[in-house]
Design an enzyme around this catalytic site. Sequence first.
Site, PDB file in Angstrom:
ATOM      1  N   ASP A 107      35.689 -27.874 -21.454  1.00 54.72           N
ATOM      2  CA  ASP A 107      34.983 -26.769 -20.775  1.00 54.72           C
ATOM      3  C   ASP A 107      35.397 -26.734 -19.307  1.00 54.72           C
ATOM      4  O   ASP A 107      34.564 -26.799 -18.404  1.00 54.72           O
ATOM      5  CB  ASP A 107      33.472 -26.978 -20.900  1.00 54.72           C
ATOM      6  CG  ASP A 107      32.669 -25.728 -20.523  1.00 54.72           C
ATOM      7  OD1 ASP A 107      33.234 -24.616 -20.573  1.00 54.72           O
ATOM      8  OD2 ASP A 107      31.485 -25.880 -20.171  1.00 54.72           O
ATOM      9  N   ASN A 146      32.752 -26.651 -13.323  1.00 55.64           N
ATOM     10  CA  ASN A 146      32.759 -28.059 -13.696  1.00 55.64           C
ATOM     11  C   ASN A 146      33.789 -28.862 -12.900  1.00 55.64           C
ATOM     12  O   ASN A 146      34.119 -29.994 -13.263  1.00 55.64           O
ATOM     13  CB  ASN A 146      33.036 -28.221 -15.197  1.00 55.64           C
ATOM     14  CG  ASN A 146      31.802 -27.931 -16.029  1.00 55.64           C
ATOM     15  OD1 ASN A 146      30.676 -28.064 -15.551  1.00 55.64           O
ATOM     16  ND2 ASN A 146      32.005 -27.526 -17.271  1.00 55.64           N
ATOM     17  N   ASP A 170      30.693 -33.085 -16.052  1.00 56.25           N
ATOM     18  CA  ASP A 170      30.168 -32.488 -17.284  1.00 56.25           C
ATOM     19  C   ASP A 170      31.180 -32.449 -18.424  1.00 56.25           C
ATOM     20  O   ASP A 170      31.790 -31.416 -18.721  1.00 56.25           O
ATOM     21  CB  ASP A 170      29.634 -31.076 -17.011  1.00 56.25           C
ATOM     22  CG  ASP A 170      28.772 -30.569 -18.165  1.00 56.25           C
ATOM     23  OD1 ASP A 170      28.567 -31.342 -19.134  1.00 56.25           O
ATOM     24  OD2 ASP A 170      28.311 -29.423 -18.103  1.00 56.25           O
TER      25      ASP A 170
END
Length: 326
Positions: free
Chosen positions: A201, A206, A218
């Site tokens: 992701d 992030n 994360d």
Amino acid sequence: MNKQPFFELKPDTVLDAVESLGYLSDGRIMALNSYENRVYQVGIDEKTPLIAKFYRPERWSDEQILEEHQYMYELVEQELSVVAPMKNAHGDSLFSYEDFRFSLFERRGGRAPELDDPEHQFQLGRTIGRIHQVGQSCSFIHRPVVDIQSYGVDSADFISREFIPNSLKIAYDSLTSDLLREIDAAFKRAGDVKLIRVHGDCHAGNILWRDDTPHFVDFDDARMAPAIQDLWMFLTGERQQQQLQIGEVVEGYNEFADFDPRELHLVEALRTLRMMYYAAWIARRWDDPAFPHNFSWFNTERYWGEHLLQLREQFFALQQPVLKLL
């Protein structure tokens, strides 16, 4: 699944959970921007605040969470700037309090990378190359794979069955069927690409840019996937811009890992799958009161009309020539 999985997670519960590990809170607590899980900054008496992450019940098993943690520790061992969970004196990183599982993290600061800056693109590529050098050393056993079935087919089936307005259902079903066919063709053109452990992701939110270095946070969506899964989100703007960007990213990447050019066939396929999966993710969480509150624009006739328009644009993008490494 419980329609209100975090109903009992009150501020006092958060503070008590943190203090159960031996920390003395100063009573300050601030909710951070997270919906899948619940994440809080918790003030610690006369010390730097900590970040407490409470995992959504029933989403990941303990084994899957611990695999994520282990991957981050491997990256830290290689001196990569990854915000990994803190361990207690016994080496544990996943804790329980009442009905909740949680982990603690050091607080880190930074800003989002500038994706239109060639130097940032190059540095992002270098760092992901180092991350993937570790990621390809072994495979996840418990965590899933980024694939057409779970991200595309299952998402489209759920939206069609439960959420799309009747007035748009025929158009949605026809378009997603066409998209899935094009996505499947893109994967076949790419061939038997290697699946490795990835962040999963890698959007700008992030990544914390500090001291001319990207710091990654994360890893909650870490999965097995082609390497390009962690690279394509760095590509923005029109095709000409993306052509320049992919050159910078891959040049940096290749300093530490070998990028397989065949994976460029998957850029728009993975982008499309993410769009389908994101809509289905919100839909699957709609019974959680936090979602209607924070995504009030979702599940309206206007939203679904715009979603169909975006998917049609992706259908066109999937038919365009693949990006090239110049």
